[in-house]
Design a protein around this motif. Sequence first.
Motif, mmCIF file in Angstrom:
data_model
loop_
_atom_site.group_PDB
_atom_site.id
_atom_site.type_symbol
_atom_site.label_atom_id
_atom_site.label_comp_id
_atom_site.label_asym_id
_atom_site.label_seq_id
_atom_site.Cartn_x
_atom_site.Cartn_y
_atom_site.Cartn_z
ATOM 1 N N ARG A 382 46.107 30.705 27.637
ATOM 2 C CA ARG A 382 46.168 30.752 29.102
ATOM 3 C C ARG A 382 46.931 31.989 29.532
ATOM 4 N NH1 ARG A 382 47.368 25.854 27.151
ATOM 5 N NH2 ARG A 382 46.121 24.041 27.805
ATOM 6 N N PHE A 383 46.464 32.585 30.628
ATOM 7 C CA PHE A 383 47.200 33.717 31.191
ATOM 8 C C PHE A 383 47.125 33.643 32.710
ATOM 9 C CE2 PHE A 383 48.285 38.008 32.426
ATOM 10 C CZ PHE A 383 49.327 38.310 31.552
ATOM 11 N N PRO A 384 48.274 33.751 33.389
ATOM 12 C CA PRO A 384 48.296 33.647 34.851
ATOM 13 C C PRO A 384 48.080 34.998 35.535
ATOM 14 C CG PRO A 384 50.533 33.753 34.048
ATOM 15 C CD PRO A 384 49.637 33.809 32.821
ATOM 16 N N PHE A 385 47.470 34.954 36.701
ATOM 17 C CA PHE A 385 47.270 36.179 37.480
ATOM 18 C C PHE A 385 48.597 36.869 37.794
ATOM 19 C CE2 PHE A 385 42.904 36.696 39.544
ATOM 20 C CZ PHE A 385 42.245 36.021 38.525
ATOM 21 N N ILE A 386 49.668 36.100 37.958
ATOM 22 C CA ILE A 386 50.961 36.679 38.327
ATOM 23 C C ILE A 386 51.480 37.633 37.252
ATOM 24 C CG2 ILE A 386 52.362 34.831 37.326
ATOM 25 C CD1 ILE A 386 53.033 36.637 40.670
ATOM 26 N N GLY A 387 50.932 37.543 36.032
ATOM 27 C CA GLY A 387 51.344 38.436 34.962
ATOM 28 C C GLY A 387 50.517 39.710 34.876
ATOM 29 N N ASN A 388 49.608 39.906 35.841
ATOM 30 C CA ASN A 388 48.703 41.057 35.801
ATOM 31 C C ASN A 388 49.012 42.027 36.937
ATOM 32 O OD1 ASN A 388 45.792 42.057 37.017
ATOM 33 N ND2 ASN A 388 45.865 42.197 34.793
ATOM 34 N N GLY A 389 49.225 43.297 36.583
ATOM 35 C CA GLY A 389 49.595 44.296 37.585
ATOM 36 C C GLY A 389 48.557 44.501 38.665
ATOM 37 N N LYS A 390 47.282 44.538 38.295
ATOM 38 C CA LYS A 390 46.220 44.755 39.277
ATOM 39 C C LYS A 390 46.156 43.588 40.270
ATOM 40 C CE LYS A 390 42.515 46.713 41.102
ATOM 41 N NZ LYS A 390 41.269 46.872 40.321
ATOM 42 N N ALA A 391 46.318 42.358 39.765
ATOM 43 C CA ALA A 391 46.280 41.186 40.644
ATOM 44 C C ALA A 391 47.413 41.246 41.662
ATOM 45 C CB ALA A 391 46.378 39.903 39.823
ATOM 46 N N ILE A 392 48.606 41.649 41.214
ATOM 47 C CA ILE A 392 49.746 41.760 42.131
ATOM 48 C C ILE A 392 49.493 42.860 43.153
ATOM 49 C CG2 ILE A 392 52.203 42.310 42.275
ATOM 50 C CD1 ILE A 392 52.477 41.033 39.454
ATOM 51 N N GLY A 395 47.362 41.806 45.871
ATOM 52 C CA GLY A 395 47.857 40.697 46.674
ATOM 53 C C GLY A 395 47.141 39.411 46.330
ATOM 54 N N GLU A 396 46.643 39.303 45.089
ATOM 55 C CA GLU A 396 45.863 38.146 44.631
ATOM 56 C C GLU A 396 46.488 37.584 43.358
ATOM 57 O OE1 GLU A 396 43.505 36.890 46.303
ATOM 58 O OE2 GLU A 396 42.532 38.434 47.498
ATOM 59 N N ALA A 397 47.738 37.149 43.468
ATOM 60 C CA ALA A 397 48.485 36.756 42.271
ATOM 61 C C ALA A 397 48.336 35.287 41.903
ATOM 62 C CB ALA A 397 49.968 37.092 42.458
ATOM 63 N N ASP A 398 47.487 34.557 42.623
ATOM 64 C CA ASP A 398 47.266 33.140 42.299
ATOM 65 C C ASP A 398 45.983 32.994 41.477
ATOM 66 O OD1 ASP A 398 49.520 32.241 43.619
ATOM 67 O OD2 ASP A 398 48.472 32.071 45.538
ATOM 68 N N GLY A 399 46.115 32.474 40.287
ATOM 69 C CA GLY A 399 44.939 32.281 39.447
ATOM 70 C C GLY A 399 45.327 32.168 37.995
ATOM 71 N N MET A 400 44.330 31.875 37.162
ATOM 72 C CA MET A 400 44.586 31.801 35.727
ATOM 73 C C MET A 400 43.296 32.006 34.951
ATOM 74 S SD MET A 400 44.987 27.703 34.874
ATOM 75 C CE MET A 400 44.984 27.970 33.110
ATOM 76 N N VAL A 401 43.451 32.422 33.712
ATOM 77 C CA VAL A 401 42.339 32.562 32.773
ATOM 78 C C VAL A 401 42.661 31.690 31.563
ATOM 79 C CG1 VAL A 401 40.975 34.134 31.355
ATOM 80 C CG2 VAL A 401 41.918 34.928 33.532
ATOM 81 N N LYS A 402 41.668 30.927 31.121
ATOM 82 C CA LYS A 402 41.877 30.013 30.001
ATOM 83 C C LYS A 402 40.768 30.205 28.978
ATOM 84 C CE LYS A 402 42.167 25.030 28.978
ATOM 85 N NZ LYS A 402 42.277 23.673 29.557
#
Length: 470
Positions: A382-392, A395-402
């Motif tokens: 699992r990886f959260p959007f909040i850990g991704n520079g582009k997502a931050i 302004g789209e830091a809510d999400g996850m990849v599994k």
Amino acid sequence: MADTSFDLIVIGTGPGGYVAAIRASQLGMKTAVVERDHLGGICLNWGCIPTKALLRSAEVFHLMKHADAYGLSAKEVGFDARKVVERSRKVAGQLNAGVKHLMRKNKITVFDGAGRLDGVAGGLRKVAVTDKDKKTTALTAKNVILATGARARQLPGLESDGKLVWTYKEAMVPPSIPKSLLVIGSGAIGIEFASFFRTFGSEVTVVEVLERVLPVEDEEISAFARKAFEKQGMKILTGATVKALKKAADSVTATVESGGKTQELTVERVISAVGIVGNVENIGLEGTKVKVDRTHVVIDQWGFTGEPNVYAIGDLCGPPWLAHKASHEGVIAVEHIAGLKGLHPLDVTKVPGCTYCQPQVASVGFTEKAAKDKGYQVKVGRFPFIGNGKAIALGEADGMVKTVFDAKTGELLGAHMIGAEVTELIQGYTIARTAESTEAELMHTVFPHPTLSEMMHEAVLAAYGRVIHI
């Protein structure tokens, strides 16, 4: 006078039918299509494409309302429902014209009218086409592909009336945005409309008979989605059933049963999104060997129906009810008719699913539970959007990849995503499934920075204890 004898006739021109016709033409077949409504079928005219145009308007409106978060200002932000719908219809019209062009380009003859099987003559399939003036044209072909699609399921007592109770069709062309809305069903169609109308200010309640929203998705993704929807102000009732609808002049009162308790909910409009039924009526199946199971035509791995020289594809034939699945089935059926060697039947576990709500949801392959139920030992990343520079930055830091891997072989069994642009990202995992990639190939792949796609790499690394950025 137009030719009436062909190598192949395709009845229905949705994304299954028109793609099948083009592939047949490429293989040298003299091809005709029969369409009773609009070239491009439901998908181009009343489904996939125009709904995405509506959702794009909702996305832009959402961003305008939150301009301050980006250091911008936008005064008197508003919308015109009529213009939003008008843009959507223009997009559909443009694509309809595009299919007409493709038919001409590929020298495919188009017959306007309702087509049906009409027996056999001289070893050829007969097809009768009846136009809007009730004039019938008799056609013959060596082979026929049925691609008549499906329509919204109507539940007894909850039938749409076009005014107060809508199907997807009425929901796409609302004269105004209702102040309150009940959506029955939380599959892709229901949730997309719930998301659209909520963004434009409707008080939205979603009722789902199963225990979670987006029930075909991985349980973690469903739970994440529910929290996101409720944060937006949606009311969600799961394990619930709409027992009755009582209509007034300009409102509907729904009786909803959940957990042994009954409540009444009054709304301006209701959207029924409780599945689809195949268009099996009036296409000449009577007296043939074509089998129908729960409104859907039964086919083999090549689309063959059991009736000589008759194939069927797409929503007419059952799940998954997706445009891209129909297109692929159309190509497989045509290539089988042509006798091409080395064909691969469709593996539905390699067909991606996408839901264009806010946040977007996308997946391919087995959920974690499904993989375990099949006996796999799994590794899950699992990886959260909040850990991704582009997502931050977006302004789209809510999400996850599994990701879900076979612990023994490293095979990618499934991938599940929620967040910004995941409907575009999922194709990377789809290619990996098709290419039978293991974690090794995915780990060795270089993902560009800064992109959202880096999360796909990290979710693979996470399954094997090698995640970098969390």
